[in-house]
Motif scaffolding. Structure first.
Motif, mmCIF file in Angstrom:
data_model
loop_
_atom_site.group_PDB
_atom_site.id
_atom_site.type_symbol
_atom_site.label_atom_id
_atom_site.label_comp_id
_atom_site.label_asym_id
_atom_site.label_seq_id
_atom_site.Cartn_x
_atom_site.Cartn_y
_atom_site.Cartn_z
ATOM 1 N N GLN A 196 34.322 34.882 38.234
ATOM 2 C CA GLN A 196 35.086 35.724 39.158
ATOM 3 C C GLN A 196 35.589 36.988 38.477
ATOM 4 O O GLN A 196 35.565 38.078 39.065
ATOM 5 N N LYS A 197 36.023 36.861 37.233
ATOM 6 C CA LYS A 197 36.509 38.026 36.501
ATOM 7 C C LYS A 197 35.387 39.043 36.280
ATOM 8 O O LYS A 197 35.591 40.254 36.393
ATOM 9 N N LEU A 198 34.186 38.572 35.980
ATOM 10 C CA LEU A 198 33.055 39.483 35.796
ATOM 11 C C LEU A 198 32.731 40.226 37.088
ATOM 12 O O LEU A 198 32.467 41.434 37.079
ATOM 13 N N ILE A 199 32.751 39.523 38.199
ATOM 14 C CA ILE A 199 32.509 40.161 39.496
ATOM 15 C C ILE A 199 33.593 41.190 39.793
ATOM 16 O O ILE A 199 33.305 42.321 40.221
ATOM 17 N N ASP A 200 34.838 40.815 39.568
ATOM 18 C CA ASP A 200 35.953 41.742 39.816
ATOM 19 C C ASP A 200 35.814 43.001 38.965
ATOM 20 O O ASP A 200 36.045 44.124 39.448
ATOM 21 N N GLU A 201 35.440 42.827 37.704
ATOM 22 C CA GLU A 201 35.324 43.972 36.799
ATOM 23 C C GLU A 201 34.161 44.873 37.212
ATOM 24 O O GLU A 201 34.271 46.108 37.171
ATOM 25 N N ALA A 202 33.034 44.276 37.620
ATOM 26 C CA ALA A 202 31.896 45.075 38.080
ATOM 27 C C ALA A 202 32.274 45.883 39.320
ATOM 28 O O ALA A 202 31.869 47.043 39.465
ATOM 29 N N ASN A 203 33.038 45.289 40.205
ATOM 30 C CA ASN A 203 33.492 46.021 41.394
ATOM 31 C C ASN A 203 34.471 47.127 41.041
ATOM 32 O O ASN A 203 34.428 48.220 41.633
ATOM 33 N N LEU A 204 35.325 46.879 40.074
ATOM 34 C CA LEU A 204 36.266 47.913 39.636
ATOM 35 C C LEU A 204 35.533 49.121 39.053
ATOM 36 O O LEU A 204 35.993 50.259 39.175
ATOM 37 N N ARG A 205 34.377 48.879 38.473
ATOM 38 C CA ARG A 205 33.609 49.963 37.851
ATOM 39 C C ARG A 205 32.595 50.594 38.810
ATOM 40 O O ARG A 205 31.769 51.398 38.407
ATOM 41 N N GLY A 206 32.684 50.240 40.073
ATOM 42 C CA GLY A 206 31.847 50.876 41.083
ATOM 43 C C GLY A 206 31.168 49.930 42.038
ATOM 44 O O GLY A 206 30.929 50.276 43.188
ATOM 45 N N GLY A 207 30.815 48.736 41.582
ATOM 46 C CA GLY A 207 30.176 47.750 42.451
ATOM 47 C C GLY A 207 28.987 48.316 43.212
ATOM 48 O O GLY A 207 28.862 48.138 44.421
ATOM 49 N N GLU A 208 28.070 48.975 42.505
ATOM 50 C CA GLU A 208 26.991 49.716 43.153
ATOM 51 C C GLU A 208 25.888 48.834 43.738
ATOM 52 O O GLU A 208 24.992 49.327 44.414
ATOM 53 N N ASP A 209 25.936 47.541 43.463
ATOM 54 C CA ASP A 209 24.899 46.628 43.946
ATOM 55 C C ASP A 209 25.535 45.262 44.177
ATOM 56 O O ASP A 209 26.693 45.028 43.815
ATOM 57 N N ASN A 210 24.774 44.351 44.780
ATOM 58 C CA ASN A 210 25.210 42.964 44.872
ATOM 59 C C ASN A 210 25.389 42.413 43.463
ATOM 60 O O ASN A 210 24.639 42.761 42.553
ATOM 61 N N ILE A 211 26.364 41.540 43.301
ATOM 62 C CA ILE A 211 26.701 41.008 41.977
ATOM 63 C C ILE A 211 26.673 39.485 42.038
ATOM 64 O O ILE A 211 27.431 38.879 42.798
ATOM 65 N N THR A 212 25.815 38.880 41.252
ATOM 66 C CA THR A 212 25.765 37.424 41.161
ATOM 67 C C THR A 212 25.852 37.017 39.705
ATOM 68 O O THR A 212 25.166 37.582 38.851
ATOM 69 N N VAL A 213 26.729 36.051 39.425
ATOM 70 C CA VAL A 213 26.992 35.629 38.056
ATOM 71 C C VAL A 213 27.059 34.110 37.992
ATOM 72 O O VAL A 213 27.784 33.484 38.767
ATOM 73 N N GLY A 214 26.318 33.537 37.067
ATOM 74 C CA GLY A 214 26.413 32.114 36.778
ATOM 75 C C GLY A 214 26.871 31.901 35.350
ATOM 76 O O GLY A 214 26.405 32.589 34.434
ATOM 77 N N ILE A 215 27.821 30.994 35.164
ATOM 78 C CA ILE A 215 28.309 30.651 33.829
ATOM 79 C C ILE A 215 28.127 29.150 33.643
ATOM 80 O O ILE A 215 28.642 28.353 34.437
#
Length: 252
Positions: free
Chosen positions: A222-241
């Motif tokens: 969730q933190k990675l998604i939030d950070e990517a959105n804060l930096r512009g979120g220019e595309d869909n973001i999917t992250v698995g840990i």
């Protein structure tokens, strides 16, 4: 084994063409994790990634046995991708609105003390071990090839005007040769799967630092998604840990 995958539409797109799969907690299914990033107009990308994830997960779950050898595991992964490719490609030929649709796919399969990766496109798999991050997959992209040929630097790939052009995708050609990789696991290894909606926004070290400081896979994703959105979120973001914990122990 503790794993989670999260997905977000981002700040610039109206729909989410990323799809993912992970086994439900406590299930007896293989420890299989998938991220797919679709492409194609008129919902084509969304359809392609959905088919790919469904076909691969169904095939692996029904064919993988506990006593499969390393070579058998690799063949299962390769066959699952081939089956998915055939289905997406055939559908695209039957529907003009879906012509040319395709998807990346990055698969992490944990079996015994090993990690097996199936990969097509520019979604990525990383290994975080101790305080180091390593990209396990090779981007099938034009800029990656240019960098490998020495025509541009890896640093230049991040801002190159053709950085989003991929050279290989599931579903765009009748024949497809995926990358099938095998790695030894160690206790407490962390695997990160992600679409380029994350890696276009965050550097590798930023990904590593967030994962190691976030308290667990769910919080880290969730933190990675939030950070990517804060930096512009220019595309869909999917992250698995996925955290390996004690390698070879029963899944949790």
């Amino acid at each position: 084994m503790i794993g989670i995958i999260k997905s977000d539409v981002g700040k610039a797109r109206l729909n989410n063409e990323d799809m993912f799969y992970f086994p439900q907690k406590g299930s007896k299914l293989p420890q299989l994790f998938i991220v797919a990033d679709g492409m194609g107009g008129h919902q084509g990308g969304e359809i392609a990634s959905k088919i790919a994830v469904e076909e691969v997960s169904t095939y692996v779950n029904s064919h993988l046995l506990e006593d499969c050898s390393a070579q058998e595991v690799k063949e299962i992964l390769k066959s699952s991708i081939s089956k998915a490719n055939n289905k997406v490609f055939s559908l695209s030929l039957k529907n003009d609105e879906l012509l040319g649709m395709g998807t990346t796919i990055t698969i992490a399969l944990f079996h015994g003390r090993h990690l097996y990766i199936g990969h097509v496109g520019d979604s990525r798999a990383y290994l975080i071990r101790e305080n180091h991050i390593k990209q396990l997959t090779r981007d099938h992209s034009l800029v990656w090839e240019l960098a490998e040929d020495g025509r541009i630097t890896m640093e230049e790939t991040k801002t190159h005007p053709m950085k989003n052009i991929i050279t290989k995708a599931l579903g765009t050609d009748e024949l497809l040769e995926p990358d099938i990789l095998e790695f030894d696991l160690k206790d407490n290894d962390i695997i990160v799967l992600c679409s380029d909606g994350l890696t276009n926004m965050l550097e590798n070290d930023s990904i590593k630092n967030i994962v190691l400081s976030s308290g667990g896979p769910e919080q880290a994703a969730q933190k990675l998604i939030d950070e990517a959105n804060l930096r512009g979120g220019e595309d869909n973001i999917t992250v698995g840990i996925i955290k390996a914990d004690k390698v070879g122990c029963e899944k949790t």
